[in-house]
Scaffold this motif. Structure first.
Motif, mmCIF file in Angstrom:
data_model
loop_
_atom_site.group_PDB
_atom_site.id
_atom_site.type_symbol
_atom_site.label_atom_id
_atom_site.label_comp_id
_atom_site.label_asym_id
_atom_site.label_seq_id
_atom_site.Cartn_x
_atom_site.Cartn_y
_atom_site.Cartn_z
ATOM 1 N N ALA A 1 12.736 8.755 -4.279
ATOM 2 C CA ALA A 1 11.819 9.657 -3.579
ATOM 3 C C ALA A 1 11.382 10.790 -4.501
ATOM 4 O O ALA A 1 10.191 11.144 -4.540
ATOM 5 C CB ALA A 1 12.504 10.220 -2.339
ATOM 6 N N GLN A 2 12.341 11.343 -5.243
ATOM 7 C CA GLN A 2 12.006 12.434 -6.172
ATOM 8 C C GLN A 2 10.964 11.965 -7.190
ATOM 9 O O GLN A 2 9.995 12.662 -7.479
ATOM 10 C CB GLN A 2 13.260 12.897 -6.907
ATOM 11 N N GLN A 3 11.189 10.758 -7.718
ATOM 12 C CA GLN A 3 10.280 10.224 -8.730
ATOM 13 C C GLN A 3 8.879 10.013 -8.143
ATOM 14 O O GLN A 3 7.883 10.470 -8.707
ATOM 15 C CB GLN A 3 10.805 8.874 -9.254
ATOM 16 N N LEU A 4 8.825 9.324 -7.007
ATOM 17 C CA LEU A 4 7.525 8.998 -6.417
ATOM 18 C C LEU A 4 6.757 10.266 -6.050
ATOM 19 O O LEU A 4 5.552 10.372 -6.301
ATOM 20 C CB LEU A 4 7.725 8.119 -5.178
ATOM 21 N N LEU A 5 7.467 11.212 -5.469
ATOM 22 C CA LEU A 5 6.799 12.460 -5.073
ATOM 23 C C LEU A 5 6.329 13.227 -6.320
ATOM 24 O O LEU A 5 5.227 13.792 -6.327
ATOM 25 C CB LEU A 5 7.741 13.334 -4.238
ATOM 26 N N ALA A 6 7.156 13.236 -7.338
ATOM 27 C CA ALA A 6 6.780 13.965 -8.554
ATOM 28 C C ALA A 6 5.514 13.368 -9.182
ATOM 29 O O ALA A 6 4.617 14.090 -9.616
ATOM 30 C CB ALA A 6 7.925 13.941 -9.545
ATOM 31 N N ARG B 1 2.448 14.021 -6.874
ATOM 32 C CA ARG B 1 2.003 15.427 -6.916
ATOM 33 C C ARG B 1 1.629 15.860 -8.333
ATOM 34 O O ARG B 1 1.128 16.934 -8.538
ATOM 35 C CB ARG B 1 3.142 16.338 -6.432
ATOM 36 N N VAL B 2 1.972 14.981 -9.289
ATOM 37 C CA VAL B 2 1.872 15.321 -10.722
ATOM 38 C C VAL B 2 2.592 16.656 -10.949
ATOM 39 O O VAL B 2 2.019 17.649 -11.413
ATOM 40 C CB VAL B 2 0.417 15.335 -11.228
ATOM 41 N N ASP B 3 3.855 16.664 -10.598
ATOM 42 C CA ASP B 3 4.678 17.873 -10.672
ATOM 43 C C ASP B 3 5.202 18.011 -12.104
ATOM 44 O O ASP B 3 6.317 17.587 -12.441
ATOM 45 C CB ASP B 3 5.829 17.743 -9.669
ATOM 46 N N ILE B 4 4.380 18.605 -12.962
ATOM 47 C CA ILE B 4 4.690 18.657 -14.389
ATOM 48 C C ILE B 4 5.972 19.460 -14.654
ATOM 49 O O ILE B 4 6.786 19.089 -15.505
ATOM 50 C CB ILE B 4 3.492 19.266 -15.162
ATOM 51 N N VAL B 5 6.158 20.531 -13.914
ATOM 52 C CA VAL B 5 7.351 21.377 -14.127
ATOM 53 C C VAL B 5 8.627 20.556 -13.934
ATOM 54 O O VAL B 5 9.544 20.587 -14.756
ATOM 55 C CB VAL B 5 7.326 22.579 -13.163
ATOM 56 N N TRP B 6 8.646 19.776 -12.877
ATOM 57 C CA TRP B 6 9.836 18.962 -12.579
ATOM 58 C C TRP B 6 9.998 17.860 -13.637
ATOM 59 O O TRP B 6 11.095 17.601 -14.129
ATOM 60 C CB TRP B 6 9.692 18.353 -11.178
ATOM 61 N N LEU B 7 8.871 17.240 -13.984
ATOM 62 C CA LEU B 7 8.930 16.121 -14.926
ATOM 63 C C LEU B 7 9.408 16.563 -16.314
ATOM 64 O O LEU B 7 10.178 15.856 -16.971
ATOM 65 C CB LEU B 7 7.544 15.466 -15.035
ATOM 66 N N VAL B 8 8.961 17.751 -16.721
ATOM 67 C CA VAL B 8 9.373 18.258 -18.044
ATOM 68 C C VAL B 8 10.879 18.506 -18.070
ATOM 69 O O VAL B 8 11.526 18.337 -19.107
ATOM 70 C CB VAL B 8 8.560 19.540 -18.381
ATOM 71 N N ARG B 9 11.433 18.901 -16.924
ATOM 72 C CA ARG B 9 12.898 19.118 -16.867
ATOM 73 C C ARG B 9 13.656 17.801 -16.949
ATOM 74 O O ARG B 9 14.785 17.737 -17.414
ATOM 75 C CB ARG B 9 13.282 19.842 -15.569
ATOM 76 N N ARG C 1 0.856 -1.198 0.000
ATOM 77 C CA ARG C 1 0.000 0.000 0.000
ATOM 78 C C ARG C 1 0.888 1.244 0.000
ATOM 79 O O ARG C 1 1.955 1.270 0.631
ATOM 80 C CB ARG C 1 -0.915 -0.025 1.224
ATOM 81 N N PHE C 2 0.367 2.222 -0.694
ATOM 82 C CA PHE C 2 1.119 3.460 -0.890
ATOM 83 C C PHE C 2 0.304 4.630 -0.325
ATOM 84 O O PHE C 2 -0.907 4.705 -0.524
ATOM 85 C CB PHE C 2 1.340 3.635 -2.401
ATOM 86 N N TYR C 3 0.993 5.530 0.411
ATOM 87 C CA TYR C 3 0.314 6.706 0.982
ATOM 88 C C TYR C 3 1.109 7.956 0.610
ATOM 89 O O TYR C 3 2.345 7.932 0.579
ATOM 90 C CB TYR C 3 0.281 6.641 2.517
ATOM 91 N N PHE C 4 0.356 9.028 0.375
ATOM 92 C CA PHE C 4 1.025 10.307 0.084
ATOM 93 C C PHE C 4 0.237 11.443 0.740
ATOM 94 O O PHE C 4 -1.005 11.417 0.751
ATOM 95 C CB PHE C 4 1.086 10.532 -1.434
ATOM 96 N N ALA C 5 0.945 12.415 1.291
ATOM 97 C CA ALA C 5 0.299 13.631 1.815
ATOM 98 C C ALA C 5 1.158 14.827 1.401
ATOM 99 O O ALA C 5 2.392 14.788 1.529
ATOM 100 C CB ALA C 5 0.186 13.573 3.346
ATOM 101 N N ARG C 6 0.500 15.847 0.861
ATOM 102 C CA ARG C 6 1.253 17.039 0.440
ATOM 103 C C ARG C 6 1.938 17.687 1.648
ATOM 104 O O ARG C 6 1.367 17.643 2.729
ATOM 105 C CB ARG C 6 0.292 18.077 -0.192
ATOM 106 N N PRO C 7 3.086 18.290 1.526
ATOM 107 C CA PRO C 7 3.805 18.404 0.257
ATOM 108 C C PRO C 7 4.836 17.282 0.049
ATOM 109 O O PRO C 7 5.155 16.961 -1.078
ATOM 110 C CB PRO C 7 4.536 19.739 0.413
ATOM 111 N N ASP C 8 5.315 16.661 1.149
ATOM 112 C CA ASP C 8 6.460 15.762 0.929
ATOM 113 C C ASP C 8 6.454 14.555 1.866
ATOM 114 O O ASP C 8 7.491 14.114 2.327
ATOM 115 C CB ASP C 8 7.787 16.533 1.073
ATOM 116 N N LYS C 9 5.243 14.057 2.158
ATOM 117 C CA LYS C 9 5.160 12.866 3.015
ATOM 118 C C LYS C 9 4.751 11.678 2.141
ATOM 119 O O LYS C 9 3.808 11.794 1.342
ATOM 120 C CB LYS C 9 4.143 13.073 4.127
ATOM 121 N N LEU C 10 5.448 10.562 2.387
ATOM 122 C CA LEU C 10 5.221 9.424 1.507
ATOM 123 C C LEU C 10 5.511 8.133 2.264
ATOM 124 O O LEU C 10 6.445 8.086 3.063
ATOM 125 C CB LEU C 10 6.185 9.588 0.329
#
Lengths: 787, 208
Positions: B120-125, B128-136, B67-76
């Motif tokens: 961690a960077q990948q999972l959080l991105a 969060r669907v962090d498009i700015v980071w992913l495009v880079r 099971r996977f859990y996420f809470a903004r901004p950086d808890k996983l």
């Protein structure tokens, strides 16, 4: 008498005498301006081939001795990112004029090539112990355990990153290589965060800087510290503070303390001398008496420069102060000519004998310093002997013509109560003297000798706190012991270094050691390691393949899963060299631990400065050739032992020389004993009081003790040379004033904050403080008792 | 003249589809904007996952569940329950990991573990669907629009040694990631499927 004849000779030719004197003194002052003066402490350390001298030279090469360490501390709420940004900002703001390089982290971890490089070079770096550890892992249970771990790691999200490594190294042999990195981290209590030094609690960052400013340059050091303060004020955000620790901070603190002390001491001694002048002299002509020692400083310095290419600044400063004792000769001449009842040439003839003998005993005392192994003390001996001889000749030949007789001051009540009428209280006086002597004798042997050179320096509380904090936060960086492995070539030195490392790991397995040996073994060691590595896998390769296949099958690994591991065992790695270590980012470490001096190469190993380490490197230990331990703690003990030996030697030689001189002059045992009484009392009071007060004896106390001996004997000789101790008031007054000028001039140093100056002041104050009353009160009382 | 008319007809025939279909780059931008907009409202996320690894070094596919859990901004929290109980959690710069053999969780500093930092960077991105980071980080192409599936090729030098490309699939409403495929050079691949995803439900603080 010679000096009476000279007086008569020059009496009608005073202008010529003054002209010749001025020319001589002028030549001395000209020579003084052309001297090459050195400010470092090296002149106060042995320059012979002794281990102390050798150790000192090696201590100069300590990796952190010349570094500037800046520790940044954040508050409770400062984030790691803010702290590290502040460290980068401060490092960038440090002026390149003073800081040639400022690093916030180790270069070796800035690139990621090191782990792969270690893995590739395992066959060259792993020794017998490491191979044994591998052999211990090659059991079915251990291999099964390893593969279970590998399997579970492959299940984790990181698995796709780890896959290549697991296939190349399923048994994690790379850990044996990574384990070697712990031997190349001199900052014990650091962890690395984004390539920065970060303390284990995460609250402090570290900058390690090089400086182009010499550690002994107080002016440059002060400007460097000011630039650091300005940079810190300019770039550090609120809540982050920075403290700097380096040799420069000590130099600047000491220079500033000495400047402050000189103001206090000179003010105190000037006021004291003014009071003495008002009480006992009261004539402008007495100023010539005080000019005698001042005018010979140039001559003394030139004499030193004839014997040594560079004169120590310590010698000049301390020697000039020492020459203050030469004022005594002038005082005797002044009092006998100005306040005696005889014709000048008769009075001069009478006083010249004890003055001459007094000077000779002092010269004998200082001549003993010529045997010292410390160049500074030998320079001091030449300086003092030249100065005293010049001052003596000036006092007996020139001064009489400047001090025209004819004026008599009214005897002062203070003087009468101090020195003229002791006869009714002789018994009580002698009892008191004896009691003091016994009380002090009790503690004479208990004065500890402190050879730690740092105890001669002023360490301000703020600097001490910074040093302590640095040690608490980052470990004992600045006082690790060093072991040198030396050879004529790099390979010889590396071979010695390998043997040393093996010795340390065998004898002190728990000691944290910093050494290049694990990453840069000698070529022969690398070749041996490679040969043994191959033999090892030739013997165990097939069995290991079988083990991995069987244990792997249990966990679903494919038969070919670990083919990359077995292919790697066959590879032939290139030898590890200094160049390859630089390529993987270990340049800083090489610069710190590898000293290539052309004719010889040295490798430094850092070890804790503990008694256990020292015991391993005792003189009789069977050490590999070319191995030398240099420990600050041992160095301090050795200097202490050298001081102790020097002190006993000086005391014996000076005592013998003085005894011979006094015996030649006085000839009768009773008189000889009486003449020696002030000096003996002075020494016992000095050492006894130091013992009672828990004071330590250091390098400067030796010279001060010789001063006490020379002056104390002078007082004894003068008092014994009196025909009638009650009647020759001029001589008694001269002894009193001479003693008091010494107490005022040197004793004022006791007000100094600087430990070296303070210790000189305390020694002289106690020694002369014991000798003068003995000369003025006890010697006459004993003479009366004898009669 | 007939020839000229024929040529014009052919030209028009060729141009008509171009005018009718959207430019692929513009379509991707639009999709990414929609994904970013939809994900902006997600504060917490909890989901079951199944991970399948197809690896040359294993004879069979490795399957794990959790099971996977996420809470903004950086808890996983990544909690594997089968075949072994293990996992890790991240809370800002710090984190901890556990394993059924070891028992208690062991804390770690993410800055000291580059591998974990990358994951961690990948999972959080993605969470969060962090498009700015992913495009880079990736060159993206749109594989399909319904459901949205993106193909991502890493841009960073050296990354091609580990990853050839990623393929990410989103749920029908384009709010969260449903599948992640990691394709490696040499043919190995990993597929993670998320199911039963709960959005913006309160999460027990003890989870992190």
């Amino acid at each position: 008498m010679l000096f009476a004849a000279l007086y008569r000779l020059f009496a009608p030719r005073r202008a010529l005498l003054f002209l010749l004197t001025l020319l001589l003194l002028g030549a001395g002052l000209t020579g003084l301006t052309r001297l090459e003066v050195r400010e470092d402490i090296e002149s106060m350390l042995p320059d012979d081939t002794s281990r102390v001298a050798d150790d000192f030279r090696r201590l100069q090469q300590a990796p952190f001795a010349r570094k500037v360490l800046i520790s940044l501390h954040g508050s409770q709420i400062t984030s790691t990112a803010t702290l590290l940004e502040a460290a980068d900002g401060l490092a960038a703001a440090l002026s390149s004029e003073y800081f040639s390089r400022a690093a916030t982290g180790p270069a070796m971890l800035e690139n990621n090539r090191l782990p792969d490089w270690l893995e590739t070079n395992l066959p060259l770096l792993l020794g017998a112990d490491d191979r044994q550890r591998i052999a211990d892992e090659l059991t079915p249970e251990r291999v099964r355990g390893r593969l279970e771990t590998d399997y579970q790691r492959m299940l984790s999200p990181e698995g796709w990153l780890l896959k290549g490594g697991i296939r190349r190294d399923p048994l994690e042999l790379r850990n044996l290589g990574l384990d070697k990195l712990r031997f190349v981290n001199p900052i014990a209590k650091t962890r690395l965060h984004n390539g920065h030094f970060l303390s284990s609690d995460g609250r402090s960052a570290l900058i390690i800087a090089d400086s182009s400013v010499a550690i002994t340059d107080s002016g440059g050091g002060a400007r460097m510290l000011e630039q650091f303060r300005q940079a810190a004020d300019g770039v550090l955000p609120k809540g982050i503070e920075a403290s700097l620790v380096s040799g420069h901070a000590y130099t600047v603190a000491n220079a500033e303390a000495i400047q402050r002390d000189l103001f206090v001491v000179l003010t105190a001694s000037t006021l004291g001398l003014a009071v003495l002048f008002m009480l006992f002299l009261r004539s402008w002509r007495s100023l010539f008496v005080f000019l005698v020692p001042v005018s010979v400083v140039g001559l003394a310095a030139v004499a030193v420069s004839w014997c040594y290419p560079a004169v120590s600044g310590v010698t000049l400063g301390f020697g000039a102060v020492l020459l203050g004792i030469a004022v005594d000769y002038g005082l005797h001449v002044y009092f006998v000519l100005r306040q005696g009842d005889e014709e000048p040439e008769i009075a001069l003839g009478r006083i010249s004998r004890p003055v001459l003998f007094g000077a000779l005993t002092t010269l004998a005392g200082f001549a003993v310093l010529l045997t010292s192994s410390l160049p500074g003390q030998r320079q001091l001996a030449i300086f003092a002997m030249t100065g005293i001889t010049s001052a003596l000749l000036l006092a007996l030949i020139v001064l009489p013509h400047l001090v025209v007789p004819g004026w008599r001051p009214t005897p002062r009540r203070l003087y009468q109560s101090l020195a003229v009428e002791p006869r009714r209280k002789s018994g009580l006086l002698l009892l008191l003297w004896l009691a003091i002597l016994v009380g002090c004798s009790w503690k004479v042997a208990e004065v500890p000798i402190n050879g730690d050179l740092r105890s001669l320096s002023l360490i301000p509380a703020e600097l001490l706190a910074s040093e302590h904090e640095l040690q608490q936060t980052w470990g004992n960086l600045r006082s690790l012991a060093m072991v040198f492995a030396e050879g004529g070539t790099l390979q010889e030195a590396l071979a010695a270094n390998d043997m040393l490392f093996e010795l340390l790991r065998r004898e002190l397995p728990e000691a944290p050691v910093v050494s290049l040996a694990p990453l840069l073994p000698a070529a022969t060691t690398q070749a041996n390691n490679l040969r043994h590595w191959r033999e090892f896998w030739e013997q165990r390769g097939e069995a290991t393949r079988r083990l991995l296949r069987e244990a792997g099958a249990e966990r679903g690994f494919a038969t070919a899963a670990f083919d990359p591991f077995f292919a790697g065992l066959q590879r032939q790695p290139e030898p590890v060299t200094v160049a390859t270590l630089r390529q993987v980012g270990l340049g800083d470490l090489l610069d710190a631990l590898l000293l290539d001096q052309g004719e010889k190469v040295q490798l430094v190993t850092l070890v804790p400065d503990t008694p256990e380490v020292a015991a391993l490197f005792t003189a009789d230990a069977a050490l590999p050739p070319g191995i030398h331990l240099v420990s600050q703690a041992r160095f301090g003990r050795e200097v202490g032992n050298a001081i102790r030996a020097d002190f006993m030697q000086f005391l014996t030689l000076a005592g013998g020389a003085v005894l011979i001189m006094v015996s030649l002059l006085l000839r009768r045992p009773g008189k000889i004993l009486l003449a020696l009484l002030p000096v003996a009392t002075g020494l016992v009071v000095m050492l006894g009081t130091m013992g009672w007060l828990g004071m330590e004896f250091n390098l400067f106390n030796i010279v001060a003790t010789i001063l006490v001996i020379g002056l104390g004997v002078d007082y004894g000789i003068f008092m014994v040379c009196l025909d009638d101790p009650g009647e020759d008031k001029a001589t008694r007054r001269a002894v009193l004033v001479a003693g008091m000028t010494t107490l005022v001039g040197f004793g004022a140093l006791v007000f100094a904050q600087h430990p070296a100056l303070h210790s000189i002041g305390a020694t002289v104050l106690l020694g002369i403080g014991g000798a003068v009353p003995t000369a003025l009160l006890v010697v006459p009382a004993l003479r009366r008792e004898r009669r | 003249m007939k020839r000229l008319m024929l040529l014009l007809t052919l030209l028009l025939a060729c141009m008509t589809p171009a005018l009718a279909e959207e430019d692929p780059g513009l379509a991707l931008d639009r999709i990414l904007a929609e994904l970013e907009h939809s994900a902006a409202g997600i504060e917490t996320l909890a989901s079951d996952f199944v991970q399948e690894k197809h690896l040359e070094m294993f004879r069979e596919t490795l399957v794990s569940r959790g099971r996977f859990y996420f809470a903004r901004p950086d808890k996983l929290r990544w909690e594997m329950t089968e075949p072994v109980a293990s996992g890790f959690l991240l809370n800002g710069d710090s984190g901890s990991r556990w394993h059924e053999r070891a028992g208690a969780a062991v804390p770690f500093d993410i800055a000291r573990e580059p591998g974990m930092q990358l994951i961690a960077q990948q999972l959080l991105a993605w969470a969060r669907v962090d498009i700015v980071w992913l495009v880079r980080q990736y060159r993206m192409t749109l594989v399909s629009e319904q459901p949205v599936t993106l193909k991502l090729v890493p841009l960073q030098a050296g990354a091609e040694q580990f990853v050839e490309y990623l393929q990410i699939g989103f749920d029908a409403e384009r709010r969260y990631v449903e599948t992640v495929e990691v394709h490696e050079p040499g043919g190995d691949s990993t597929r993670i499927s998320f199911a039963g995803t709960e959005l913006n439900q309160p999460l027990d603080p003890a989870l992190f």
